[in-house]
Design a protein around this motif. Structure first.
Motif, mmCIF file in Angstrom:
data_model
loop_
_atom_site.group_PDB
_atom_site.id
_atom_site.type_symbol
_atom_site.label_atom_id
_atom_site.label_comp_id
_atom_site.label_asym_id
_atom_site.label_seq_id
_atom_site.Cartn_x
_atom_site.Cartn_y
_atom_site.Cartn_z
ATOM 1 N N UNK A 11 5.870 2.059 6.904
ATOM 2 C CA UNK A 11 6.038 3.510 6.907
ATOM 3 C C UNK A 11 7.212 3.833 5.984
ATOM 4 N N UNK A 12 7.305 5.092 5.573
ATOM 5 C CA UNK A 12 8.392 5.492 4.675
ATOM 6 C C UNK A 12 9.580 6.086 5.420
ATOM 7 N N UNK A 13 9.416 6.353 6.724
ATOM 8 C CA UNK A 13 10.492 6.994 7.476
ATOM 9 C C UNK A 13 10.510 8.494 7.218
ATOM 10 N N UNK A 14 11.360 9.194 7.973
ATOM 11 C CA UNK A 14 11.420 10.656 7.869
ATOM 12 C C UNK A 14 12.380 11.139 6.791
ATOM 13 N N UNK A 15 13.368 10.323 6.468
ATOM 14 C CA UNK A 15 14.380 10.728 5.497
ATOM 15 C C UNK A 15 14.003 10.198 4.117
ATOM 16 N N UNK A 40 2.629 -7.641 0.968
ATOM 17 C CA UNK A 40 1.382 -7.327 0.281
ATOM 18 C C UNK A 40 0.816 -5.937 0.497
ATOM 19 N N UNK A 41 1.547 -5.064 1.197
ATOM 20 C CA UNK A 41 1.018 -3.746 1.496
ATOM 21 C C UNK A 41 1.212 -2.735 0.384
ATOM 22 N N UNK A 42 0.392 -1.676 0.454
ATOM 23 C CA UNK A 42 0.457 -0.593 -0.533
ATOM 24 C C UNK A 42 1.065 0.665 0.064
ATOM 25 N N UNK A 43 1.428 0.622 1.328
ATOM 26 C CA UNK A 43 1.886 1.815 2.032
ATOM 27 C C UNK A 43 3.356 1.697 2.414
ATOM 28 N N UNK A 44 3.963 2.831 2.728
ATOM 29 C CA UNK A 44 5.332 2.855 3.216
ATOM 30 C C UNK A 44 6.329 2.324 2.205
ATOM 31 N N UNK A 45 7.451 1.823 2.723
ATOM 32 C CA UNK A 45 8.481 1.263 1.850
ATOM 33 C C UNK A 45 7.974 0.030 1.127
ATOM 34 N N UNK A 46 7.054 -0.711 1.782
ATOM 35 C CA UNK A 46 6.483 -1.896 1.142
ATOM 36 C C UNK A 46 5.828 -1.520 -0.189
ATOM 37 N N UNK A 47 4.963 -0.533 -0.135
ATOM 38 C CA UNK A 47 4.266 -0.101 -1.340
ATOM 39 C C UNK A 47 5.207 0.493 -2.370
ATOM 40 N N UNK A 48 6.233 1.187 -1.896
ATOM 41 C CA UNK A 48 7.201 1.807 -2.805
ATOM 42 C C UNK A 48 7.960 0.759 -3.602
ATOM 43 N N UNK A 49 8.455 -0.280 -2.935
ATOM 44 C CA UNK A 49 9.180 -1.347 -3.637
ATOM 45 C C UNK A 49 8.259 -2.023 -4.645
ATOM 46 N N UNK A 50 7.044 -2.355 -4.225
ATOM 47 C CA UNK A 50 6.097 -3.035 -5.118
ATOM 48 C C UNK A 50 5.757 -2.167 -6.326
ATOM 49 N N UNK A 51 5.469 -0.886 -6.084
ATOM 50 C CA UNK A 51 5.138 0.019 -7.191
ATOM 51 C C UNK A 51 6.289 0.101 -8.191
ATOM 52 N N UNK A 52 7.526 0.163 -7.677
ATOM 53 C CA UNK A 52 8.696 0.332 -8.556
ATOM 54 C C UNK A 52 8.938 -0.914 -9.401
ATOM 55 N N UNK A 53 8.806 -2.094 -8.818
ATOM 56 C CA UNK A 53 9.041 -3.297 -9.610
ATOM 57 C C UNK A 53 7.945 -3.470 -10.656
ATOM 58 N N UNK A 54 6.706 -3.190 -10.280
ATOM 59 C CA UNK A 54 5.594 -3.317 -11.223
ATOM 60 C C UNK A 54 5.707 -2.294 -12.354
ATOM 61 N N UNK A 55 6.119 -1.061 -12.023
ATOM 62 C CA UNK A 55 6.251 -0.010 -13.031
ATOM 63 C C UNK A 55 7.346 -0.326 -14.046
ATOM 64 N N UNK A 67 -6.869 -10.422 8.446
ATOM 65 C CA UNK A 67 -7.301 -9.381 9.379
ATOM 66 C C UNK A 67 -6.835 -7.989 8.953
ATOM 67 N N UNK A 68 -5.873 -7.913 8.038
ATOM 68 C CA UNK A 68 -5.413 -6.608 7.554
ATOM 69 C C UNK A 68 -6.257 -6.076 6.398
ATOM 70 N N UNK A 69 -7.043 -6.936 5.779
ATOM 71 C CA UNK A 69 -7.845 -6.503 4.624
ATOM 72 C C UNK A 69 -8.760 -5.306 4.941
ATOM 73 N N UNK A 70 -9.452 -5.297 6.102
ATOM 74 C CA UNK A 70 -10.326 -4.149 6.390
ATOM 75 C C UNK A 70 -9.553 -2.834 6.565
ATOM 76 N N UNK A 71 -8.262 -2.899 6.834
ATOM 77 C CA UNK A 71 -7.467 -1.679 7.010
ATOM 78 C C UNK A 71 -7.162 -1.005 5.683
ATOM 79 N N UNK A 73 -4.974 -1.632 3.361
ATOM 80 C CA UNK A 73 -3.560 -1.423 3.048
ATOM 81 C C UNK A 73 -3.071 -2.396 1.985
ATOM 82 N N UNK A 74 -3.913 -3.340 1.600
ATOM 83 C CA UNK A 74 -3.511 -4.343 0.611
ATOM 84 C C UNK A 74 -3.298 -3.687 -0.749
#
Length: 193
Positions: A11-15, A40-55, A67-71, A73-74
């Protein structure tokens, strides 16, 4: 120190400061030529860090249980994504691929991973430096609890010192690079019943 294992929220949190800091972490890792190892997630802070390093031209290696693949979020744009059968295998592979660990704000999973990697270090299973990026004082109360564990005789001061805390990613990375804490495996047990 090349590969940095990041534990953080799905999750990204409220702030907004948490997302802003996660972006800064990814940008800083890329700028310093460090690679991201994470869940490996695309959501929340996980996705934010990954997107920023890749960008910013950096590498992001995700490790996610099947088991998370069907959700759905990868993260689909990673440098490499490793799919494991279990959460335990996921955590082991992430640790094996890493040279240092940083926890950003997060929930149950972040705390589970942080405390497990600290326990592994206390037991001598690895020697990676472990840090907490204490954005917006997020970990202040937890740090007070850890100090209470020492004062009440449940944790040795030397083992508490294995956890490096800072609120700035640049200085935290510098502290991790220069870490010389050893913890205390020999005579670890504080007392016998």
């Amino acid at each position: 120190m090349k590969n940095i294992l990041i534990y953080c929220g799905s999750s990204a949190g409220h702030n907004e400061i948490y997302k802003k800091t996660a972006t800064q972490v990814g940008e800083t890792l890329a700028k310093q030529g460090l690679s991201l190892i994470y869940g490996g997630g695309s959501v929340g802070l996980m996705g934010t860090v990954a997107d920023a390093i890749l960008a910013n031209g950096g590498e992001a290696i995700g490790v996610i249980p099947s088991f998370m693949e069907p959700w759905e979020v990868q993260h689909k744009g990673l440098t490499e994504c490793i799919v494991t059968e279990t959460m335990h295998t996921r955590k082991q592979i992430m640790a094996e691929k890493s040279d240092a660990v940083i926890a950003l704000p997060g929930g149950w999973g972040t705390l589970d991973e942080l405390f497990e990697i600290l326990t592994w270090r206390q037991l001598g299973l690895h020697k990676m430096p472990i840090g907490v990026l204490n954005t917006n004082g997020f970990y202040d109360d937890l740090l007070k609890m850890l100090e209470k564990m020492v004062s009440e005789g449940f944790l040795k001061e030397a083992n508490l010192q294995m956890l490096i805390v800072d609120d700035n990613i640049d200085s935290l990375l510098e502290k991790l690079k220069n870490d010389s804490s050893e913890g205390e495996l020999v005579g670890k047990w504080i007392g016998r019943a």
